[in-house]
Design a protein around this motif. Structure first.
Motif, PDB file in Angstrom:
ATOM      1  N   TYR A   1      -3.959  44.173  40.030  1.00 35.49           N
ATOM      2  CA  TYR A   1      -4.694  43.391  41.142  1.00 35.49           C
ATOM      3  C   TYR A   1      -2.807  43.541  42.298  1.00 35.49           C
ATOM      4  O   TYR A   1      -3.714  44.313  42.932  1.00 35.49           O
ATOM      5  CB  TYR A   1      -4.690  41.554  40.707  1.00 35.49           C
ATOM      6  N   PHE A   2      -2.394  43.086  41.740  1.00 35.10           N
ATOM      7  CA  PHE A   2      -1.571  42.807  42.697  1.00 35.10           C
ATOM      8  C   PHE A   2      -1.092  44.750  43.982  1.00 35.10           C
ATOM      9  O   PHE A   2      -0.742  45.230  45.049  1.00 35.10           O
ATOM     10  CB  PHE A   2       0.155  43.242  41.918  1.00 35.10           C
TER      11      PHE A   2
ATOM     12  N   PHE B   1      -2.216  41.312  36.320  1.00 29.98           N
ATOM     13  CA  PHE B   1      -1.098  40.700  37.741  1.00 29.98           C
ATOM     14  C   PHE B   1      -1.179  42.224  38.437  1.00 29.98           C
ATOM     15  O   PHE B   1      -1.311  42.174  39.705  1.00 29.98           O
ATOM     16  CB  PHE B   1      -0.428  40.303  37.499  1.00 29.98           C
TER      17      PHE B   1
ATOM     18  N   TYR C   1       0.539  39.729  32.810  1.00 26.13           N
ATOM     19  CA  TYR C   1       0.836  40.453  33.192  1.00 26.13           C
ATOM     20  C   TYR C   1       0.464  41.479  33.416  1.00 26.13           C
ATOM     21  O   TYR C   1       0.593  42.191  34.488  1.00 26.13           O
ATOM     22  CB  TYR C   1       2.274  40.765  32.501  1.00 26.13           C
TER      23      TYR C   1
ATOM     24  N   TRP D   1      -3.722  45.333  45.724  1.00 29.48           N
ATOM     25  CA  TRP D   1      -3.620  44.983  46.634  1.00 29.48           C
ATOM     26  C   TRP D   1      -2.857  44.584  48.096  1.00 29.48           C
ATOM     27  O   TRP D   1      -3.031  44.618  48.876  1.00 29.48           O
ATOM     28  CB  TRP D   1      -3.382  42.958  46.590  1.00 29.48           C
ATOM     29  N   ASN D   2      -1.888  45.489  47.295  1.00 29.56           N
ATOM     30  CA  ASN D   2      -1.024  46.127  47.786  1.00 29.56           C
ATOM     31  C   ASN D   2      -0.884  47.617  48.533  1.00 29.56           C
ATOM     32  O   ASN D   2      -0.875  47.388  49.718  1.00 29.56           O
ATOM     33  CB  ASN D   2       0.484  46.123  47.147  1.00 29.56           C
ATOM     34  N   ALA D   3      -2.183  48.820  47.900  1.00 29.76           N
ATOM     35  CA  ALA D   3      -1.987  49.923  48.972  1.00 29.76           C
ATOM     36  C   ALA D   3      -3.148  49.650  49.670  1.00 29.76           C
ATOM     37  O   ALA D   3      -3.307  49.792  50.915  1.00 29.76           O
ATOM     38  CB  ALA D   3      -2.452  50.555  47.538  1.00 29.76           C
ATOM     39  N   ASN D   4      -4.263  48.436  49.759  1.00 32.85           N
ATOM     40  CA  ASN D   4      -4.564  48.175  50.944  1.00 32.85           C
ATOM     41  C   ASN D   4      -6.120  49.392  50.474  1.00 32.85           C
ATOM     42  O   ASN D   4      -6.760  48.973  52.040  1.00 32.85           O
ATOM     43  CB  ASN D   4      -4.719  47.615  51.237  1.00 32.85           C
TER      44      ASN D   4
ATOM     45  N   LEU E   1       1.461  27.417  28.863  1.00 26.12           N
ATOM     46  CA  LEU E   1       2.441  26.389  28.331  1.00 26.12           C
ATOM     47  C   LEU E   1       2.415  25.697  27.461  1.00 26.12           C
ATOM     48  O   LEU E   1       2.999  25.145  27.060  1.00 26.12           O
ATOM     49  CB  LEU E   1       1.599  25.437  29.739  1.00 26.12           C
TER      50      LEU E   1
END
Lengths: 423, 179
Positions: free
Chosen positions: A267-268, A264, A261, A271-274, A307
């Motif tokens: 990263y997210f 990610f 979590y 990635w989103n703000a770029n 898993l």
């Protein structure tokens, strides 16, 4: 209390068979380190940093487990508390000593230390922290705090072995209360100064939490592994029951998810703000074979353990858990390499560099294992007179008859006769 | 409505959780299948004493979670890539990264739906009536008494034998319940 009658497990652990392992690791690792240092001192600095951060996560993760034990007044973790206290106490002096090569090689490891003048905006903006003197001040501060808390917590725990006083538990709780406030601050400082500073222009508010999540994850796996070893050696048999392994397995699952979590989320958001000043950290880590290391982390660090651990019975199946704990060490190595090594080897994951990493890991592992085994042999393997020991053993003592009017309800006195759960 | 009601089972009353647990362990060892224990509060270790296997509800939540995740990903892919593409900042029309948070939320939502519905399905709920509710003393199961109910549908059920067995296990009162 059952502790008054010494069980075989209460005595020092006989680790004769393992006595040569630390020395062997030190010899092989020391040779590898020496060769690396002579051939390429920069590679040595990075590999040493990797090994150091790897083992630091074990000590800090163990400190976290001890703090949580006291704060939650837990009973199940009495069984593993002494092991965690020993692991945490490796912070000082052992890890502090192992930090010395990093302190000496810091100007060769950290690019920001080689910057001259204040033309670099990223440095002047972080001016009080990112200066040479502050680097060393921070290191001393970190080890001082860790040494103080790990050793005070262990000292009171050992004191309780002797006198069984309630005051010891109260003191440990007090240290845990203060410790849990300082812990994230000091850990974040360390993660920023020693790993994130490899690319000092970069910023991520999640970096401290990220290091924390992976630290506790690998520590829980390690504690599970040690508990399994002790159990199979016939030590601590009465204490290490299904509950302990189930709880450790559940914690491992929880931190598998938590780590994923956090990573990610980091990263997210980037990635989103770029924004170029943030994305370059990940752009570097998607070059060449680093891309595959990232994939190994996604699938091996998260999906596989997630898993596998979802099922309740796997957490207790030693044939599944033993490889998984070893796998956790491998994944933690890749995770550390992903964070540290792309600065040195920007194009590809370096397999020759990996031998240097392994040498450093072996040398440090030998030193720390020796210290840990020595501590285990020197002190009892579990807190002998912990007030929660009975609960941990699954023994229930009926509370003394209360002074409330007995006529209110027929006493459920026989409730105390709850049978021991069959193991 | 039939003139002669069929028998649903035997209700055995116990006074202590310990006696109930011992009785449950005995019934488990005897191989009874259609029976249950009712206590005013959760009794630790009863699962084992009854020989209960771990619940199947987990599979329903897992399937629900997988359905939720797939639904989320497919929905966003369909809407953003096929049905109504809006190019923003040179980013790909569909990326698993941006689609992950909503898919993750749908995983949790459908996972909890799966758990709830799976629990209701496995418990055969909701139902409007249960034979035990007719039993006069059964309400005490929410107060201070412990009950073991053996159904007549159990292959091991024998009219007289089962009653003596329950009585020998320390039940204070064994009564039949009609369907």
């Amino acid at each position: 209390m059952s502790a008054s009658a010494p069980t075989p497990a209460a005595g020092p652990l006989d680790l004769a068979r393992w006595r040569n392992l630390p020395l062997g690791l030190m010899a092989v690792g020391g040779l590898g380190c020496l060769v690396t240092l002579l051939v390429n001192s920069r590679q040595f600095g990075f590999s040493w940093l990797l090994g150091f951060m790897f083992y630091l996560s074990l000590a800090l993760g163990a400190l976290f487990l001890v703090l949580m034990h006291h704060l939650f007044d837990a009973s199940w973790s009495v069984a593993i508390r002494r092991l965690c206290e020993h692991l945490a106490a490796l912070c000082f002096p052992w890890l502090a000593l192992l930090f010395v090569p990093i302190a000496l090689l810091a100007p060769r490891i950290y690019p920001w230390m080689r910057e001259t003048g204040t033309t670099d905006h990223f440095l002047s903006a972080k001016a009080p922290l990112f200066t040479r003197p502050m680097f060393y001040v921070v290191a001393v501060f970190c080890f001082w705090i860790w040494g103080l808390f790990t050793h005070r917590l262990r000292r009171w725990s050992l004191q309780q072995d002797a006198d069984g006083a309630a005051r010891c538990t109260q003191m440990m709780r007090r240290y845990s209360g203060g410790g849990v406030v300082l812990y994230p601050i000091v850990l974040t400082l360390a993660a920023i100064m020693w790993v994130k500073a490899l690319q000092h222009q970069w910023f991520s508010t999640m970096y401290g939490v990220y290091y924390f999540a992976e630290s506790v994850w690998v520590t829980v796996a390690t504690v599970y592994f040690i508990a399994l070893l002790l159990k199979s050696a016939g030590k601590l048999d009465a204490l290490l029951q299904e509950t302990q392994f189930y709880m450790l397995g559940s914690l491992l699952l929880a931190f598998t998810v938590f780590y994923a979590y956090i990573h990610f989320a980091q990263y997210f958001i980037i990635w989103n703000a770029n924004l170029p000043e943030e994305t370059y950290w990940y752009v570097l880590r998607e070059r060449g074979s680093w891309w595959y290391v990232g994939m190994i982390i996604i699938f091996g660090h998260f999906f596989l353990p997630f898993l596998a651990l979802l099922r309740i019975d796997v957490k207790l199946k030693f044939a599944c858990m033993l490889p998984l704990c070893l796998w956790a060490w491998l994944m933690h190595y890749f995770d550390m390499a992903f964070n540290i090594m792309p600065v040195l080897h920007p194009n590809n994951f370096s397999f020759t560099g990996m031998w240097a990493d392994l040498s450093c890991l072996a040398l440090m592992g030998g030193v720390l294992l020796r210290a840990f085994v020595r501590d285990c042999g020197r002190y009892p393997l579990y807190p002998l007179k912990d007030p929660r020991l009975g609960e941990c053993l699954g023994v229930y003592h009926a509370p003394a008859v209360a002074s409330t009017p007995a006529s209110a309800a027929p006493p459920l006195g026989t409730a105390g006769a709850k049978p021991k759960t069959a193991s | 409505m039939t003139a002669t009601p069929t028998r649903y089972g035997l209700v055995a009353e116990f006074e202590t959780p310990a006696a109930t647990m011992h009785a449950a362990a005995r019934l488990r060892d005897e191989g009874f299948q259609h029976w249950d224990v009712f206590t005013p509060y959760p009794v630790h270790g009863m699962d084992k004493a009854m020989g209960l296997k771990s619940s199947k509800v987990g599979w329903f939540s897992f399937l629900g979670g997988v359905t939720g995740y797939t639904t989320g990903m497919l929905m966003i892919w369909f809407m953003n890539k096929l049905d109504y593409p809006i190019p923003v900042g040179g980013k790909p029309l569909f990326s698993p990264f941006s689609a992950f948070p909503p898919s993750y939320e749908l995983t949790i939502l459908f996972g909890s739906f799966g758990a709830l519905l799976g629990m209701l399905f496995l418990n055969r709920l909701p139902r409007l009536h249960h034979p035990l509710l007719k039993h006069r003393r059964f309400a005490l199961a929410s107060h201070d008494r412990f009950f073991i109910v053996v159904e007549t549908s159990d292959p091991r059920y024998r009219e007289g034998e089962t009653r003596t067995l329950l009585e020998s296990l320390g039940s204070t009162q064994v009564e039949p319940v009609e369907e």
